[in-house]
Design an enzyme around this catalytic site. Structure first.
Site, PDB file in Angstrom:
ATOM      1  N   LYS A   1       0.798  -1.227   0.000  1.00 30.05           N
ATOM      2  CA  LYS A   1       0.000   0.000   0.000  1.00 30.05           C
ATOM      3  C   LYS A   1       0.833   1.281   0.000  1.00 30.05           C
ATOM      4  CE  LYS A   1      -4.363  -1.427   0.111  1.00 30.05           C
ATOM      5  NZ  LYS A   1      -5.384  -0.983  -0.859  1.00 30.05           N
TER       6      LYS A   1
ATOM      7  N   SER B   1       0.660 -10.082  -0.616  1.00 27.18           N
ATOM      8  CA  SER B   1       0.417  -8.637  -0.625  1.00 27.18           C
ATOM      9  C   SER B   1       0.649  -7.953   0.705  1.00 27.18           C
ATOM     10  CB  SER B   1      -1.006  -8.353  -1.104  1.00 27.18           C
ATOM     11  OG  SER B   1      -1.952  -8.959  -0.235  1.00 27.18           O
TER      12      SER B   1
END
Length: 404
Positions: free
Chosen positions: A55, A305
Site C-alpha cells: 500500500k 500482498s
C-alpha cells in the site's frame, strides 16, 4: 476509442517517485508449490514491504502528487489496516497531517501501528465501505484530500510498480496471481505487465465469501455485495472501484475465488515452509495454487500482498489451517464409567504416535446410559492419513468413536 485511466508511462513515472521510498521486495522460490504446479513458483514478498504491505506504493504516489497547498490541508483515508499504515507512513515522509478512519473492530496491532506512524485514528463503521463514507464526510468538512485505497489513477499507478519489479525479477514468468479487493493492485499490476509482456496471464484472486469482482464483471459495471464474511479483511471490499474496473475488465485474464479453509492452509504453508508471516488476504494467491495447481502455467509468481496480521487472528487461523490439514483431531469416545476405561483409550492413542492435547469427560448427556461416560479427546496428528489411522485403531479396539 476509450483512453485507459492508467497507462504504462504513469506507472514508470510512479516508480521514479518511489525511488528510495518503496523497497524492491524479494522474490522467493517455493518448493512445495513448485512441486504441486509442476514448474517454478515464486513468491513476491510484499509482506516485507515498508509498513507491511504494497500500500505504501500507491499512497505515497498519490500524496506526493498533491499540490503543496492541498497537502498543507492534510489527508484523510479509510482502511482496515494496510492502506491506513501506508497513508500514515507516506504522509509522515511528505510532511502532511493524516487522519485515518478505521472500522470499529479493526485489528489492534494495525490501529496502533497506524498511530505510531503519526496519523490520527478515528474508529467508525463496521466495514471499510462504511469507514470510507465517514472519511469522505471528514474530507469535505476539513478540506483535507481523500486518499482512496484503490479508486484513483495515482494510487493505481503506484501499485503498478510491483508489476515492473516482477518482470525484472522473473523475466520468464507466464502466470501472475494477484489478490484483489477494490482492484487497485490488480489493475496497476496488469497495466504494467500487459504493456510489456502481453503473453503473461494475469489472474486476480478473491475470497469467495467477499467476491465482488466476478458478479461485477458479468454485469459490466461495479456491483456492491449485499454481505461479506471472510477472515481476509484486507480484501474484504464490497464494491470494485470505478477506476480499476475498466482496467481489470480489459487487461486481466481471469478472477478466481478461494475458500476460507484454503486461506488457512495457505497461511500455514507460508509460515511453515517459506518462513514468512503473511496475513490471510496476503495469502490469497497461494490459496489459489493450493485449490487448483494444474490451472496455472509455470513459471508462476504469486504476490504475498501483506503481512500485517493480528497475532490473535494468526493463532485462530493457524489452528483452523492445522485442522483443515488433518493435523488436529477431536474424537468422542463412549466408555463404560469404570476405572481404567479412559486409560485404555489413551494407550491406544499413544500407540499410534498421536499427541493428546486435551481430554474432557462428559457424564450429563441424555444420549448416555447411566453407566456410560463420553470422553472428548483432542489430538495433534501428522496429517489426515494419520488421523484416520487413530480413528481406525480405536474402533478396532472396540470403542464407539465419532469425530467431534
Amino acid at each position: 476509442m476509450v483512453v485507459p485511466a492508467v497507462v504504462l508511462d504513469d506507472v514508470l513515472a510512479a516508480r521514479e517517485l518511489l525511488r528510495g521510498v518503496a523497497r524492491r521486495t524479494p522474490l522467493e522460490g517455493s518448493r512445495p508449490l513448485s512441486e504441486a504446479v509442476g514448474g517454478p513458483v515464486h513468491l513476491k514478498c510484499e509482506n516485507l514491504q515498508r509498513a507491511g504491505s504494497f500500500k505504501i506504493r500507491g499512497a505515497y504516489t498519490r500524496i506526493a502528487r498533491l499540490p503543496a497547498h492541498e497537502r498543507a490541508l492534510g489527508v484523510v483515508a479509510a482502511s482496515a489496516g494496510n492502506h491506513a499504515q501506508g497513508v500514515a507512513l507516506a504522509a509522515s515522509l511528505l510532511g502532511a497531517a493524516a487522519t485515518v478512519v478505521m472500522p470499529v473492530g479493526a485489528a489492534i496491532p494495525k490501529v496502533e501501528a497506524t498511530r505510531a506512524y503519526g496519523a490520527e485514528v478515528v474508529l467508525a463503521g463496521t466495514t471499510v465501505d462504511e469507514a470510507l463514507d465517514v472519511a469522505r464526510e471528514r474530507a469535505a468538512a476539513t478540506g483535507a484530500s481523500l486518499i482512496h485505497p484503490f479508486d484513483h489513477q495515482d494510487v493505481v499507478a503506484g501499485q503498478g510498480t510491483l508489476g515492473l519489479e516482477v518482470l525484472e525479477q522473473c523475466p520468464d514468468v507466464r502466470t501472475l496471481l494477484v489478490c484483489t479487493g477494490g482492484g487497485g493492485l490488480l489493475a496497476g499490476t496488469a497495466v504494467a505487465v500487459k504493456a510489456l509482456r502481453p503473453d503473461v496471464r494475469v489472474v486476480g484472486v478473491q475470497a469467495a465469501a467477499a467476491a465482488a469482482w466476478p458478479g461485477s464483471l458479468r454485469a459490466g459495471r461495479p456491483v456492491a455485495l449485499p454481505r461479506m464474511a471472510t477472515m481476509a479483511d484486507g480484501i474484504a471490499v464490497g464494491r470494485p472501484g470505478e477506476v480499476p474496473f475498466g482496467l481489470v475488465r480489459d487487461l486481466v485474464d481471469e478472477v478466481v475465488t478461494v475458500q476460507e479453509a484454503t486461506l488457512s492452509r495457505a497461511l500455514l504453508l507460508c509460515l511453515e515452509r517459506a518462513k514468512l508471516v503473511v496475513e490471510p488476504a496476503g495469502a490469497a494467491a497461494v490459496a489459489a495454487l493450493l485449490e487448483d495447481p494444474g490451472r496455472y502455467e509455470p513459471p508462476v509468481v504469486a504476490v504475498l500482498s501483506g503481512g500485517n496480521v493480528d497475532p490473535l487472528l494468526m493463532v485462530r487461523v493457524l489452528r483452523h489451517g492445522l485442522a483443515v490439514a488433518g493435523r488436529y483431531l477431536a474424537v468422542r469416545v463412549r466408555l463404560l464409567d469404570r476405572a481404567g476405561s479412559l486409560a485404555g483409550v489413551l494407550q491406544e492413542v499413544a500407540a499410534t504416535g498421536a499427541s493428546v492435547l486435551e481430554v474432557e469427560h462428559v457424564r450429563t448427556d441424555s444420549r448416555l446410559s447411566v453407566d456410560e461416560v463420553e470422553a472428548v479427546v483432542r489430538l495433534e496428528t501428522r496429517g489426515a492419513e494419520h488421523a484416520e489411522e487413530v480413528v481406525a485403531r480405536l474402533r478396532a479396539a472396540g470403542h464407539v468413536v465419532e469425530r467431534a
